[in-house]
Enzyme design. Structure first.
Site, mmCIF file in Angstrom:
data_model
loop_
_atom_site.group_PDB
_atom_site.id
_atom_site.type_symbol
_atom_site.label_atom_id
_atom_site.label_comp_id
_atom_site.label_asym_id
_atom_site.label_seq_id
_atom_site.Cartn_x
_atom_site.Cartn_y
_atom_site.Cartn_z
ATOM 1 N N LYS A 38 -7.695 -0.869 -10.468
ATOM 2 C CA LYS A 38 -6.504 -1.734 -10.403
ATOM 3 C C LYS A 38 -6.688 -2.727 -9.269
ATOM 4 C CE LYS A 38 -2.262 -0.459 -8.651
ATOM 5 N NZ LYS A 38 -1.661 -1.529 -7.844
ATOM 6 N N ASP A 85 9.041 -14.910 -14.289
ATOM 7 C CA ASP A 85 9.391 -16.334 -14.141
ATOM 8 C C ASP A 85 9.988 -16.788 -15.467
ATOM 9 O OD1 ASP A 85 9.437 -19.088 -13.323
ATOM 10 O OD2 ASP A 85 7.737 -18.701 -12.013
ATOM 11 N N GLY A 141 -4.498 5.806 -5.646
ATOM 12 C CA GLY A 141 -5.064 5.011 -4.556
ATOM 13 C C GLY A 141 -5.638 5.895 -3.479
ATOM 14 N N ARG A 142 -4.838 6.088 -2.424
ATOM 15 C CA ARG A 142 -5.342 6.764 -1.230
ATOM 16 C C ARG A 142 -5.961 8.142 -1.423
ATOM 17 N NH1 ARG A 142 0.058 5.078 1.594
ATOM 18 N NH2 ARG A 142 0.583 5.305 -0.618
ATOM 19 N N THR A 151 9.913 1.906 -8.019
ATOM 20 C CA THR A 151 10.306 3.205 -7.449
ATOM 21 C C THR A 151 10.844 3.053 -6.019
ATOM 22 O OG1 THR A 151 7.961 3.526 -7.018
ATOM 23 C CG2 THR A 151 8.897 4.743 -8.848
ATOM 24 N N LYS A 180 2.442 -8.302 -11.704
ATOM 25 C CA LYS A 180 3.896 -8.184 -11.953
ATOM 26 C C LYS A 180 4.582 -9.540 -12.105
ATOM 27 C CE LYS A 180 4.370 -3.861 -9.315
ATOM 28 N NZ LYS A 180 3.091 -3.759 -8.573
ATOM 29 N N ASP A 240 -2.683 -6.083 -11.588
ATOM 30 C CA ASP A 240 -1.291 -5.706 -11.305
ATOM 31 C C ASP A 240 -0.605 -6.827 -10.519
ATOM 32 O OD1 ASP A 240 1.041 -4.316 -10.633
ATOM 33 O OD2 ASP A 240 0.054 -3.028 -9.160
HETATM 34 O O1 C5P Z 1 -2.301 5.092 -2.541
HETATM 35 P P1 C5P Z 1 -1.393 5.428 -3.688
HETATM 36 O O2 C5P Z 1 -1.967 6.489 -4.624
HETATM 37 O O3 C5P Z 1 0.015 5.751 -3.241
HETATM 38 O O4 C5P Z 1 -1.355 4.073 -4.536
HETATM 39 C C1 C5P Z 1 -0.514 3.898 -5.634
HETATM 40 C C2 C5P Z 1 -0.682 2.517 -6.196
HETATM 41 O O5 C5P Z 1 0.279 2.341 -7.223
HETATM 42 C C3 C5P Z 1 -0.437 1.399 -5.193
HETATM 43 O O6 C5P Z 1 -1.284 0.299 -5.561
HETATM 44 C C4 C5P Z 1 1.015 1.041 -5.394
HETATM 45 O O7 C5P Z 1 1.308 -0.282 -5.066
HETATM 46 C C5 C5P Z 1 1.168 1.273 -6.900
HETATM 47 N N1 C5P Z 1 2.542 1.542 -7.333
HETATM 48 C C6 C5P Z 1 3.291 2.608 -6.857
HETATM 49 N N2 C5P Z 1 4.582 2.797 -7.309
HETATM 50 C C7 C5P Z 1 5.111 1.960 -8.205
HETATM 51 C C8 C5P Z 1 4.368 0.889 -8.708
HETATM 52 C C9 C5P Z 1 3.075 0.699 -8.230
HETATM 53 O O8 C5P Z 1 2.807 3.379 -6.041
HETATM 54 N N3 C5P Z 1 6.329 2.190 -8.661
#
Ligand code: C5P
Length: 232
Positions: free
Chosen positions: A32, A64, A210-211, A119, A61, A59
């Site tokens: 992503k 407009d 992500g992390r 969220t 989003k 991503d």
């Molecule tokens: O590091 P982590 O696993 O928390 O990353 C989650 C990813 O998903 C990030 O890029 C975050 O911006 C994205 N995201 C999220 N919650 C959402 C929409 C997108 O955590 N509701």
């Protein structure tokens, strides 16, 4: 729709992103690219990651007027991304225009999913700032239905909402769920989390992680663990 683990490459530069992806050697995870990396590096980051053989969820989003979204989606489609998204709150007309813009002359197009309510928005904030009085779960399901009626393929939602979205919009309507953590891992700033295995059981189609992968001592092992738990 194939189940897959999408790695959120939340890095600030191409250099940091490639240093991370190089660790995977022959493997080509679905990645992503979010606003931070895209705005830092521009479309070349998409072309370069694509040329390395990865699938890409861009991503950005979009939200407009329909004409602007349609034209912007046509540009993203030419970048050959595999999945992209917009805000369902842009309304049905905007979503229909997005599909039109995204569809290539040969009829193919990237998967298009909608963000329902972020969220980070809770019910109180939704009432106060957006003047929306309905329960947040109803709002999310309404946006999901609206996205489906506009021809979209699915929604981004919390793993806790994925089961309900499938109930309301059908099992083929794609759910892409962030907020995934290993059972023994650090939650960070995510509040409502699920393990990859729980996300599989509840029927998420794609998890965005992500992390737990990018900040792991061994990101490749963390990615493989995620795939084992989610895909089996
Ligand atoms: O590091 P982590 O696993 O928390 O990353 C989650 C990813 O998903 C990030 O890029 C975050 O911006 C994205 N995201 C999220 N919650 C959402 C929409 C997108 O955590 N509701």
């Amino acid at each position: 729709m194939g189940k897959d683990v999408i790695i959120a490459c939340d890095f600030a530069s191409a250099e940091a992103t490639f240093a991370f992806l190089d660790k995977f050697e022959g493997k080509k995870p679905f990645v992503k690219i979010g606003m931070e990396l895209y705005y830092a590096e521009g479309p070349s980051i998409v072309r370069e990651i694509k040329a390395r053989g990865h699938k890409i969820f861009l991503d950005l989003k979009l939200h407009d007027i329909p004409n602007t979204v349609k034209k912007s989606m046509a540009v993203l489609s030419r970048l050959d991304v595999d999945m992209t998204n917009l805000h369902a709150s842009g309304t049905g007309k905007m979503m229909e225009a997005a599909i039109e813009g995204l569809t290539r002359p040969d009829g193919t197009r990237p998967i298009l999913i909608a963000v329902t309510q972020l969220t980070s928005t809770d019910e109180e904030t939704m009432k106060r700032d957006l003047l929306i009085d309905k329960p947040i779960a109803d709002v999310v399901m309404h946006y999901a239905k609206c996205a489906k009626a506009s021809g979209l393929d699915g929604v981004v939602c919390s793993p806790l909402e994925a089961g309900k979205v499938h109930e309301v919009c059908g099992k083929d309507f794609v759910t892409v769920t962030p907020g995934v953590r290993f059972a023994d891992g650090d939650k960070g700033d995510q509040k409502r989390v699920m393990t990859p295995e729980e996300a599989r059981k509840i029927g998420s189609d794609y998890i965005v992680v992500g992390r737990p992968i990018t900040a792991a001592d061994d990101p490749v092992a963390a990615y493989e663990r995620c795939c084992r738990e989610f895909i089996g």
